[in-house]
Write a protein that holds these residues in place. Structure first.
Motif, PDB file in Angstrom:
ATOM      1  N   ASP A 140     -34.660 -56.755  13.599  1.00  0.00           N
ATOM      2  CA  ASP A 140     -33.702 -58.036  13.548  1.00  0.00           C
ATOM      3  C   ASP A 140     -34.417 -58.833  14.822  1.00  0.00           C
ATOM      4  O   ASP A 140     -34.200 -59.963  14.970  1.00  0.00           O
ATOM      5  CB  ASP A 140     -32.561 -58.050  13.624  1.00  0.00           C
ATOM      6  CG  ASP A 140     -32.150 -57.584  12.215  1.00  0.00           C
ATOM      7  OD1 ASP A 140     -32.865 -57.771  11.271  1.00  0.00           O
ATOM      8  OD2 ASP A 140     -30.895 -57.007  12.182  1.00  0.00           O
ATOM      9  N   ILE A 141     -34.982 -57.899  15.909  1.00  0.00           N
ATOM     10  CA  ILE A 141     -35.439 -58.546  16.930  1.00  0.00           C
ATOM     11  C   ILE A 141     -36.795 -59.423  16.877  1.00  0.00           C
ATOM     12  O   ILE A 141     -37.801 -58.963  15.965  1.00  0.00           O
ATOM     13  CB  ILE A 141     -35.737 -57.441  18.183  1.00  0.00           C
ATOM     14  CG1 ILE A 141     -34.441 -56.734  18.352  1.00  0.00           C
ATOM     15  CG2 ILE A 141     -36.163 -58.291  19.600  1.00  0.00           C
ATOM     16  CD1 ILE A 141     -34.939 -55.482  19.318  1.00  0.00           C
ATOM     17  N   LYS A 142     -36.824 -60.612  17.385  1.00  0.00           N
ATOM     18  CA  LYS A 142     -37.865 -61.660  17.161  1.00  0.00           C
ATOM     19  C   LYS A 142     -38.911 -61.546  18.069  1.00  0.00           C
ATOM     20  O   LYS A 142     -38.766 -61.779  19.106  1.00  0.00           O
ATOM     21  CB  LYS A 142     -37.335 -63.035  16.879  1.00  0.00           C
ATOM     22  CG  LYS A 142     -38.385 -64.127  16.479  1.00  0.00           C
ATOM     23  CD  LYS A 142     -37.661 -65.188  16.007  1.00  0.00           C
ATOM     24  CE  LYS A 142     -38.861 -66.198  15.666  1.00  0.00           C
ATOM     25  NZ  LYS A 142     -38.160 -67.881  15.449  1.00  0.00           N
ATOM     26  N   PHE A 143     -40.254 -61.275  17.631  1.00  0.00           N
ATOM     27  CA  PHE A 143     -41.326 -61.280  18.634  1.00  0.00           C
ATOM     28  C   PHE A 143     -41.715 -62.891  18.567  1.00  0.00           C
ATOM     29  O   PHE A 143     -41.731 -63.891  17.859  1.00  0.00           O
ATOM     30  CB  PHE A 143     -42.625 -60.597  17.851  1.00  0.00           C
ATOM     31  CG  PHE A 143     -43.883 -60.982  18.799  1.00  0.00           C
ATOM     32  CD1 PHE A 143     -43.841 -60.075  19.893  1.00  0.00           C
ATOM     33  CD2 PHE A 143     -45.040 -61.683  18.201  1.00  0.00           C
ATOM     34  CE1 PHE A 143     -44.980 -60.187  20.613  1.00  0.00           C
ATOM     35  CE2 PHE A 143     -45.887 -61.419  18.829  1.00  0.00           C
ATOM     36  CZ  PHE A 143     -46.208 -60.893  20.164  1.00  0.00           C
TER      37      PHE A 143
ATOM     38  N   SER B 175     -52.362 -60.208  22.035  1.00  0.00           N
ATOM     39  CA  SER B 175     -50.999 -60.885  22.235  1.00  0.00           C
ATOM     40  C   SER B 175     -49.662 -59.848  22.028  1.00  0.00           C
ATOM     41  O   SER B 175     -48.696 -60.207  22.270  1.00  0.00           O
ATOM     42  CB  SER B 175     -50.841 -61.816  20.912  1.00  0.00           C
ATOM     43  OG  SER B 175     -50.691 -61.151  19.637  1.00  0.00           O
ATOM     44  N   GLN B 176     -49.949 -58.509  21.837  1.00  0.00           N
ATOM     45  CA  GLN B 176     -48.870 -57.652  21.513  1.00  0.00           C
ATOM     46  C   GLN B 176     -48.415 -57.564  20.379  1.00  0.00           C
ATOM     47  O   GLN B 176     -47.237 -56.991  20.220  1.00  0.00           O
ATOM     48  CB  GLN B 176     -48.114 -57.606  22.916  1.00  0.00           C
ATOM     49  CG  GLN B 176     -48.775 -57.338  24.140  1.00  0.00           C
ATOM     50  CD  GLN B 176     -49.547 -56.283  24.453  1.00  0.00           C
ATOM     51  OE1 GLN B 176     -49.068 -55.061  24.067  1.00  0.00           O
ATOM     52  NE2 GLN B 176     -50.543 -56.247  25.502  1.00  0.00           N
ATOM     53  N   SER B 177     -48.748 -58.173  19.284  1.00  0.00           N
ATOM     54  CA  SER B 177     -48.045 -58.386  18.219  1.00  0.00           C
ATOM     55  C   SER B 177     -47.991 -57.249  17.256  1.00  0.00           C
ATOM     56  O   SER B 177     -46.717 -56.777  16.956  1.00  0.00           O
ATOM     57  CB  SER B 177     -48.471 -59.545  17.187  1.00  0.00           C
ATOM     58  OG  SER B 177     -49.825 -59.414  16.773  1.00  0.00           O
TER      59      SER B 177
ATOM     60  N   PHE C 263     -45.742 -54.764  19.256  1.00  0.00           N
ATOM     61  CA  PHE C 263     -44.247 -54.888  19.234  1.00  0.00           C
ATOM     62  C   PHE C 263     -43.682 -54.413  17.939  1.00  0.00           C
ATOM     63  O   PHE C 263     -42.710 -53.647  17.866  1.00  0.00           O
ATOM     64  CB  PHE C 263     -43.991 -56.283  19.536  1.00  0.00           C
ATOM     65  CG  PHE C 263     -43.036 -56.766  19.590  1.00  0.00           C
ATOM     66  CD1 PHE C 263     -42.216 -57.190  20.598  1.00  0.00           C
ATOM     67  CD2 PHE C 263     -41.960 -57.106  18.561  1.00  0.00           C
ATOM     68  CE1 PHE C 263     -40.742 -57.655  21.041  1.00  0.00           C
ATOM     69  CE2 PHE C 263     -40.694 -57.535  18.580  1.00  0.00           C
ATOM     70  CZ  PHE C 263     -40.119 -57.692  19.770  1.00  0.00           C
ATOM     71  N   LEU C 264     -44.609 -54.681  16.843  1.00  0.00           N
ATOM     72  CA  LEU C 264     -43.976 -54.031  15.549  1.00  0.00           C
ATOM     73  C   LEU C 264     -43.813 -52.493  15.504  1.00  0.00           C
ATOM     74  O   LEU C 264     -42.896 -52.027  15.015  1.00  0.00           O
ATOM     75  CB  LEU C 264     -44.898 -54.473  14.398  1.00  0.00           C
ATOM     76  CG  LEU C 264     -44.621 -55.681  13.646  1.00  0.00           C
ATOM     77  CD1 LEU C 264     -45.762 -56.025  12.728  1.00  0.00           C
ATOM     78  CD2 LEU C 264     -43.197 -55.684  12.698  1.00  0.00           C
ATOM     79  N   CYS C 265     -44.662 -51.828  16.215  1.00  0.00           N
ATOM     80  CA  CYS C 265     -44.679 -50.292  16.183  1.00  0.00           C
ATOM     81  C   CYS C 265     -43.479 -49.857  17.314  1.00  0.00           C
ATOM     82  O   CYS C 265     -43.059 -49.003  16.813  1.00  0.00           O
ATOM     83  CB  CYS C 265     -45.960 -49.847  16.902  1.00  0.00           C
ATOM     84  SG  CYS C 265     -47.374 -49.898  15.683  1.00  0.00           S
ATOM     85  N   LYS C 266     -43.412 -50.610  18.155  1.00  0.00           N
ATOM     86  CA  LYS C 266     -41.937 -50.473  19.068  1.00  0.00           C
ATOM     87  C   LYS C 266     -40.901 -50.628  18.366  1.00  0.00           C
ATOM     88  O   LYS C 266     -39.899 -50.007  18.269  1.00  0.00           O
ATOM     89  CB  LYS C 266     -42.097 -51.325  20.183  1.00  0.00           C
ATOM     90  CG  LYS C 266     -40.583 -50.950  21.323  1.00  0.00           C
ATOM     91  CD  LYS C 266     -40.903 -51.900  22.451  1.00  0.00           C
ATOM     92  CE  LYS C 266     -39.883 -51.707  23.474  1.00  0.00           C
ATOM     93  NZ  LYS C 266     -39.611 -52.330  24.626  1.00  0.00           N
TER      94      LYS C 266
ATOM     95  N   ASN D 220     -36.491 -63.353  26.851  1.00  0.00           N
ATOM     96  CA  ASN D 220     -35.143 -62.524  27.019  1.00  0.00           C
ATOM     97  C   ASN D 220     -34.762 -61.574  25.843  1.00  0.00           C
ATOM     98  O   ASN D 220     -34.619 -60.540  25.779  1.00  0.00           O
ATOM     99  CB  ASN D 220     -34.060 -63.082  27.999  1.00  0.00           C
ATOM    100  CG  ASN D 220     -34.545 -63.357  29.299  1.00  0.00           C
ATOM    101  OD1 ASN D 220     -35.381 -62.791  29.825  1.00  0.00           O
ATOM    102  ND2 ASN D 220     -33.638 -64.320  29.855  1.00  0.00           N
ATOM    103  N   ASN D 221     -34.665 -62.543  24.851  1.00  0.00           N
ATOM    104  CA  ASN D 221     -33.993 -61.895  23.591  1.00  0.00           C
ATOM    105  C   ASN D 221     -35.213 -60.765  22.991  1.00  0.00           C
ATOM    106  O   ASN D 221     -34.765 -60.158  21.939  1.00  0.00           O
ATOM    107  CB  ASN D 221     -33.630 -63.009  22.797  1.00  0.00           C
ATOM    108  CG  ASN D 221     -32.453 -63.611  23.048  1.00  0.00           C
ATOM    109  OD1 ASN D 221     -31.549 -63.081  24.040  1.00  0.00           O
ATOM    110  ND2 ASN D 221     -32.077 -64.945  22.681  1.00  0.00           N
ATOM    111  N   ALA D 222     -36.321 -60.778  23.406  1.00  0.00           N
ATOM    112  CA  ALA D 222     -37.294 -59.868  22.709  1.00  0.00           C
ATOM    113  C   ALA D 222     -37.269 -58.378  23.395  1.00  0.00           C
ATOM    114  O   ALA D 222     -38.325 -57.611  23.208  1.00  0.00           O
ATOM    115  CB  ALA D 222     -38.670 -60.644  22.605  1.00  0.00           C
TER     116      ALA D 222
END
Length: 359
Positions: free
Chosen positions: A19-22, A56-58, A61-64, A205-207
């Motif tokens: 649910d965390i938005k990249f 860009s780390q997308s 981020f998904l793997c995290k 911050n929310n990411a």
């Protein structure tokens, strides 16, 4: 809102990180639009993932989000700062007191004046370049490395939003910023950089979240870095697509200069790109076959590989398959580009290729 969101456990005691938005990137070749397609090829048994050319780390981020331990790497420093801010970082966010420091006057105008000297009246007016120098001086006043990384990450994103086309390989930024039709399509062209930065803070911050793993962000040449690694379950390789006109250093030189804040580089041509450029080994036809051979040989102890490429790039896909087969079984998945959007080599009618490599 300057606080990161609280992640609530599910009914089964696990955390739902999906649910965390990249924060949506504006980056040539970013795999943001392909993330779900790529990550569905990651086997569940792969718990430690190397993102070798992370950009860009997308994908990192998904793997995290999937609960993996992520080792993210990019040879450009501004990209590795994104990784430090959003992948390695577990809980540090920018608070009001940090923003107050960042928006303070220049702490040392004699030392911090590079942006004003280089880029005034090329990409930004003098008021904005002086603000950027002051902000950069104050990043170095922050005590926490993750807060510094967030400051770099958010500011660099603000700069790509501010400039027409989101890159720095042209000298028409101020011309476009005075064009009423372009302003109608993108109000950021005339907004102060400070305001754009402020608007982005809560999104970044929310990411920030802790997935329970010790993720790390690195800034290395992957050929030199691979021999130092062990116990990797899966490597994701998304190298520059040779022959696709994807000149990352030409497009994003300003962000790399701002992050490193070089005083010993030559700055050339109308865009004031730093010189010499860093060499990855994956950008010229002369070098790329040898670089792929080294990459695959050095990765022989990593069980699973995923490799992104494009069927209009060099070498052709069959050549890549032939280079992989001494080490792994390989299958090919592909996505057709209906338009030219999507990044490096994404010409309408071409295919984004994913090479799925297994023991």
């Amino acid at each position: 809102m300057l606080t990161n969101q609280l992640i609530q456990p599910s009914l089964f005691g696990e955390y739902d990180f999906m649910d965390i938005k990249f924060p949506k990137p504006q980056y040539l070749g970013a795999k943001y639009i392909h993330g779900e397609w790529i990550t569905r090829h990651i086997p569940e048994c792969a718990q430690v993932v190397l993102d070798a050319f992370s950009g860009s780390q997308s994908i990192s981020f998904l793997c995290k989000q999937l609960g993996k331990k992520v080792i993210t790497n990019d040879f450009l420093k501004f990209n590795s700062e994104i990784g430090k801010a959003l992948i390695e970082n577990k809980n540090e966010i920018l608070m009001p007191e940090d923003i107050s420091i960042l928006f303070s006057d220049n702490s040392d105008p004699k030392e911090y004046n590079l942006m004003e000297q280089l880029f005034t009246n090329i990409f930004f007016v003098r008021e904005e370049t002086k603000f950027l120098d002051a902000f950069r001086s104050n990043i170095d006043r922050l005590k926490n490395k993750y807060k510094k990384a967030l400051a770099f990450t958010i500011m660099n994103r603000a700069l790509t939003r501010k400039v027409t086309m989101g890159h720095f390989a042209h000298t028409q930024a101020l011309v476009y910023a005075a064009n009423p039709d372009r302003i109608k399509r993108n109000r950021s062209l005339i907004r102060p950089i400070k305001d754009i930065f402020s608007e982005l803070i809560s999104e970044y911050n929310n990411a920030v979240f802790d997935n329970g793993c010790e993720c790390i962000s690195c800034n290395e040449d992957i050929i030199k870095f691979l021999p130092t690694l062990s116990n990797i379950d899966l490597a994701y390789f998304d190298p520059p697509y040779c022959n696709s006109h994807a000149d990352y250093q030409g497009f994003y030189h300003l962000l790399e200069t701002y992050t490193n804040y070089w005083k010993d580089k030559e700055f050339i041509n109308g865009t004031k790109r730093y010189s010499p450029k860093k060499e990855s080994g994956f950008e010229t036809k002369k070098e790329i076959i040898g670089s792929f051979k080294k990459l695959f040989s050095l990765s022989k102890d990593i069980p699973y590989w995923l490799i992104s490429y494009n069927d209009r790039s060099y070498p052709d896909i069959q050549t890549l398959v032939d280079l992989i087969r001494p080490y792994r079984k390989v299958s090919i998945d592909r996505k057709l580009y209906q338009t030219g959007r999507g990044g490096k080599g994404s010409v309408a009618g071409s295919n984004e290729i994913l090479l799925v490599c297994e023991p």
